[in-house]
Write an enzyme that holds these catalytic residues in place. Structure first.
Site, PDB file in Angstrom:
ATOM      1  N   GLU A 129      19.270 -66.099 -76.815  1.00 30.60           N
ATOM      2  CA  GLU A 129      20.557 -65.353 -75.978  1.00 30.60           C
ATOM      3  C   GLU A 129      20.225 -63.913 -75.577  1.00 30.60           C
ATOM      4  O   GLU A 129      20.995 -63.375 -74.554  1.00 30.60           O
ATOM      5  CB  GLU A 129      21.701 -65.185 -77.214  1.00 30.60           C
ATOM      6  CG  GLU A 129      22.805 -64.461 -76.696  1.00 30.60           C
ATOM      7  CD  GLU A 129      23.776 -65.276 -75.852  1.00 30.60           C
ATOM      8  OE1 GLU A 129      24.148 -66.198 -76.328  1.00 30.60           O
ATOM      9  OE2 GLU A 129      23.972 -64.768 -74.706  1.00 30.60           O
ATOM     10  N   GLY A 134      21.361 -58.468 -72.530  1.00 33.19           N
ATOM     11  CA  GLY A 134      21.904 -57.603 -73.733  1.00 33.19           C
ATOM     12  C   GLY A 134      22.495 -58.182 -74.969  1.00 33.19           C
ATOM     13  O   GLY A 134      22.529 -59.444 -75.362  1.00 33.19           O
ATOM     14  N   LYS A 205      16.550 -63.347 -65.257  1.00 29.22           N
ATOM     15  CA  LYS A 205      17.895 -63.325 -65.856  1.00 29.22           C
ATOM     16  C   LYS A 205      18.817 -64.599 -64.964  1.00 29.22           C
ATOM     17  O   LYS A 205      19.436 -65.502 -65.736  1.00 29.22           O
ATOM     18  CB  LYS A 205      18.529 -62.116 -66.180  1.00 29.22           C
ATOM     19  CG  LYS A 205      17.675 -61.138 -67.042  1.00 29.22           C
ATOM     20  CD  LYS A 205      18.399 -59.884 -67.219  1.00 29.22           C
ATOM     21  CE  LYS A 205      17.796 -59.113 -68.084  1.00 29.22           C
ATOM     22  NZ  LYS A 205      18.270 -57.666 -68.249  1.00 29.22           N
TER      23      LYS A 205
HETATM   24  P1  NDP Z   1       9.066 -52.251 -76.456  1.00 32.82           P
HETATM   25  O1  NDP Z   1       7.573 -52.033 -75.747  1.00 32.82           O
HETATM   26  O2  NDP Z   1       9.693 -51.227 -76.888  1.00 32.82           O
HETATM   27  O3  NDP Z   1       8.334 -53.079 -77.570  1.00 32.82           O
HETATM   28  C1  NDP Z   1       7.335 -54.053 -77.718  1.00 32.82           C
HETATM   29  C2  NDP Z   1       6.769 -53.946 -78.856  1.00 32.82           C
HETATM   30  O4  NDP Z   1       5.681 -55.024 -79.200  1.00 32.82           O
HETATM   31  C3  NDP Z   1       5.733 -52.541 -79.119  1.00 32.82           C
HETATM   32  O5  NDP Z   1       5.818 -52.073 -80.228  1.00 32.82           O
HETATM   33  C4  NDP Z   1       4.431 -53.166 -78.967  1.00 32.82           C
HETATM   34  O6  NDP Z   1       3.466 -52.195 -79.368  1.00 32.82           O
HETATM   35  C5  NDP Z   1       4.444 -54.564 -79.689  1.00 32.82           C
HETATM   36  N1  NDP Z   1       3.419 -55.352 -78.881  1.00 32.82           N
HETATM   37  C6  NDP Z   1       3.187 -55.577 -77.647  1.00 32.82           C
HETATM   38  N2  NDP Z   1       2.117 -56.653 -77.674  1.00 32.82           N
HETATM   39  C7  NDP Z   1       1.692 -56.849 -78.927  1.00 32.82           C
HETATM   40  C8  NDP Z   1       0.659 -57.416 -79.524  1.00 32.82           C
HETATM   41  N3  NDP Z   1      -0.249 -58.284 -78.893  1.00 32.82           N
HETATM   42  N4  NDP Z   1       0.535 -57.474 -81.113  1.00 32.82           N
HETATM   43  C9  NDP Z   1       1.332 -56.642 -81.673  1.00 32.82           C
HETATM   44  N5  NDP Z   1       2.098 -55.843 -81.085  1.00 32.82           N
HETATM   45  C10 NDP Z   1       2.506 -56.056 -79.854  1.00 32.82           C
HETATM   46  O7  NDP Z   1       9.649 -53.372 -75.754  1.00 32.82           O
HETATM   47  P2  NDP Z   1      11.288 -53.830 -75.650  1.00 32.82           P
HETATM   48  O8  NDP Z   1      11.627 -53.773 -77.266  1.00 32.82           O
HETATM   49  O9  NDP Z   1      12.044 -52.946 -74.995  1.00 32.82           O
HETATM   50  O10 NDP Z   1      11.403 -55.141 -75.240  1.00 32.82           O
HETATM   51  C11 NDP Z   1      10.684 -56.229 -75.794  1.00 32.82           C
HETATM   52  C12 NDP Z   1      11.146 -57.545 -75.234  1.00 32.82           C
HETATM   53  O11 NDP Z   1      12.861 -57.435 -75.181  1.00 32.82           O
HETATM   54  C13 NDP Z   1      10.833 -57.549 -73.815  1.00 32.82           C
HETATM   55  O12 NDP Z   1      10.750 -58.927 -73.414  1.00 32.82           O
HETATM   56  C14 NDP Z   1      12.070 -57.026 -72.933  1.00 32.82           C
HETATM   57  O13 NDP Z   1      12.225 -57.569 -71.592  1.00 32.82           O
HETATM   58  C15 NDP Z   1      13.152 -57.700 -73.794  1.00 32.82           C
HETATM   59  N6  NDP Z   1      14.548 -57.043 -73.714  1.00 32.82           N
HETATM   60  C16 NDP Z   1      14.636 -55.587 -73.845  1.00 32.82           C
HETATM   61  C17 NDP Z   1      15.660 -55.082 -73.914  1.00 32.82           C
HETATM   62  C18 NDP Z   1      15.859 -53.404 -74.081  1.00 32.82           C
HETATM   63  O14 NDP Z   1      16.888 -52.844 -74.036  1.00 32.82           O
HETATM   64  N7  NDP Z   1      14.906 -52.709 -74.299  1.00 32.82           N
HETATM   65  C19 NDP Z   1      16.888 -55.794 -73.890  1.00 32.82           C
HETATM   66  C20 NDP Z   1      16.901 -57.388 -73.640  1.00 32.82           C
HETATM   67  C21 NDP Z   1      15.585 -57.769 -73.632  1.00 32.82           C
HETATM   68  P3  NDP Z   1       2.715 -51.220 -78.544  1.00 32.82           P
HETATM   69  O15 NDP Z   1       3.917 -50.092 -78.389  1.00 32.82           O
HETATM   70  O16 NDP Z   1       1.661 -50.521 -79.675  1.00 32.82           O
HETATM   71  O17 NDP Z   1       2.009 -51.733 -77.404  1.00 32.82           O
HETATM   72  N1  HSE Z   2      15.034 -53.829 -68.764  1.00 34.80           N
HETATM   73  C1  HSE Z   2      16.156 -54.613 -69.164  1.00 34.80           C
HETATM   74  C2  HSE Z   2      17.425 -53.854 -68.467  1.00 34.80           C
HETATM   75  C3  HSE Z   2      16.463 -54.781 -70.562  1.00 34.80           C
HETATM   76  O1  HSE Z   2      17.478 -52.827 -68.011  1.00 34.80           O
HETATM   77  O2  HSE Z   2      18.516 -54.598 -68.260  1.00 34.80           O
HETATM   78  C4  HSE Z   2      17.506 -55.610 -70.833  1.00 34.80           C
HETATM   79  O3  HSE Z   2      17.311 -56.973 -70.534  1.00 34.80           O
END
Ligand code: NDP
Ligand code: HSE
Length: 429
Positions: A129, A134, A205
């Protein structure tokens, strides 16, 4: 009371929001759902980040194998992003019998077939979802509540970052680059923000949503894509003069002629319900043959809104064991019988930087006529005020076909009388 342990892969924006919701609402889930959900493990490169969130040191796993072999972990939340190593980790978890909840639209869009085959084979749940729009529950609405319909069209603002940028450009005349930095700080943008501004995120998406809505696989590679990198405040301002608002729209249509899927900047009337969807808010406007029109609206990005969607899936997964999979034919590629419409119909906004001399409009009109384009409205600035001392002339066309406009642009740019076509933006009704 049923106990369900979860693991979180990646404690970034979404992982952090998810952790906060799960820990703060634990008592509510115990009361309302008779399930005690605890975070039993996390995988995060940056241990300090995990500790700062309140994760106990012994819950920080050294690698994915520790999570796969942890008997206390039933559900794995993948919020790392990117394709690898996320894909291998998710497959390892499914093969180890763990259900998976993910927000990773790129991963799900590109590999939904492989992931779902693995989930079914290992009798696990696979929930996504949070991958689209979001905190707005559009996937569950399509999979469940809207099954009484043949969905004929969807039109949405499904990327928070670009909507935030376009809103700031329109309301504050802000510079594109500055607003992008703000969106990154607020945690809306992808790790590589070109995925947002070049429209890839919205195509991932739209691929997921249209596949579910139209019950057939729509690969993202079949979606026409244009981002917002060429959009200028100049065009946003001219659009306002015609009563339009600029949005990055994702459009899917399932008509008699076939399936039409596209993501591009679009002018819509200021009175359209999507025109007032601003900042990181998203909305999806769906039309079904029974329900008629439905619009779902809410925050499309950010830690807690996305965490809300993740946790909704976790609760569903923790309280249901009869997992259901996609309602679409989840094949690796599109079915050979699916017909895609590329030469779609639209009205257009065309801005020219014209040289200020006699015969220019006559020449442009003759090119439009040759290309079967009829002009609905026109605006010409007085004197040479535009780029390179040229005179900006803006046309709004009646509905025509995409290829007609491409041909007209080519012919105008070849002509001597007209400096260049400065912008072409579709106008969506
Ligand atoms: P971030 O970059 O903030 O978070 C990703 C986290 O995963 C980081 O803390 C990163 O660590 C960690 N990480 C990455 N690779 C590894 C690994 N191999 N082992 C351990 N830890 C790892 O991303 P978001 O939270 O923004 O996004 C995450 C997912 O959610 C993505 O697929 C994004 O498209 C999706 N998404 C994001 C939204 C948003 O508003 N941000 C909304 C909807 C979906 P490090 O920083 O040390 O690399
Ligand atoms: N980067 C994405 C956005 C996060 O801006 O919509 C949510 O999927």
């Amino acid at each position: 009371m049923k106990k369900v342990g979860v693991a979180i892969l990646g404690l970034g924006v979404v992982g952090g929001g998810t952790y906060k919701i799960l820990t703060e609402h634990r008592e509510m889930y115990r009361k309302c759902h008779q399930v005690d959900i605890t975070v039993e493990a996390v995988l995060e490169r940056d241990r300090a980040k995990a500790i700062a969130l309140g994760v106990e040191e012994d819950k920080i796993a050294a690698n994915i194998q520790e999570i796969c072999s942890n008997p206390d972990v039933e559900i794995v939340i993948e919020v790392m992003g990117g394709v690898e190593p996320a894909k291998s980790f998710v497959l390892d978890c499914l093969r180890a019998g763990k259900s998976v909840v993910t927000s990773n639209k790129e991963l799900f869009c590109k590999y939904s077939h492989e992931l779902e085959v693995a989930a079914k084979k290992n009798h696990c749940g696979l929930f996504y979802e949070a991958s689209c729009v979001g905190g707005v529950p559009v996937i569950r609405a399509l999979l469940d509540n809207l099954q009484g319909n043949k969905i004929t069209s969807m039109m949405g603002i499904i990327n928070g970052t670009t909507n935030y940028i376009l809103t700031k450009m329109a309301t504050e005349g802000a510079e594109y680059g500055d607003v992008l930095k703000e969106a990154q700080k607020l945690g809306y943008a992808e790790a590589n923000p070109s995925a947002d501004v070049e429209g890839y995120d919205a195509t991932y998406k739209l691929s997921i949503l249209s596949s579910i809505a139209f019950h057939t696989k729509i690969p993202y590679t079949r979606i026409y894509r244009e981002g917002i990198t060429d959009i200028s405040v100049t065009d946003i301002e001219y659009g306002k003069k015609f009563g339009y608002v600029l949005k990055l729209l994702a459009i899917g249509k399932n008509g008699d002629g076939g399936i039409e899927v596209r993501v591009h900047p679009s002018f819509i009337k200021a009175s359209h319900p999507l025109a007032s969807v601003n900042d990181s808010y998203n909305a999806v406007y769906l039309t079904g043959d029974s329900v008629e029109d439905v619009m779902l609206y809410g925050r499309g990005a950010g830690a807690l809104p996305t965490g809300s969607a993740i946790v909704g899936d976790v609760i569903y997964c923790a309280t249901h064991t009869n997992y259901r999979y996609s309602t679409f034919k989840n094949t690796e590629d599109a079915s050979p019988s699916t017909k895609f419409v590329d030469n779609f119909e639209s009205a257009y906004y065309i801005r020219l930087n014209a040289t200020d001399r006699t015969g220019v409009l006559a020449k442009v009109s003759s090119i439009f006529a040759k290309c079967k384009i009829s002009v609905a409205r026109m605006l010409q600035e007085r004197g040479p005020v535009g780029e390179d001392g040229a005179t900006p002339v803006v046309f709004i066309t009646h509905v025509t076909r995409e290829n007609n406009v491409k041909k007209a642009v080519e012919l105008i740019n070849e002509s001597e009388e007209v400096a260049k076509v400065a912008a072409v933006i579709r106008v969506v009704s």
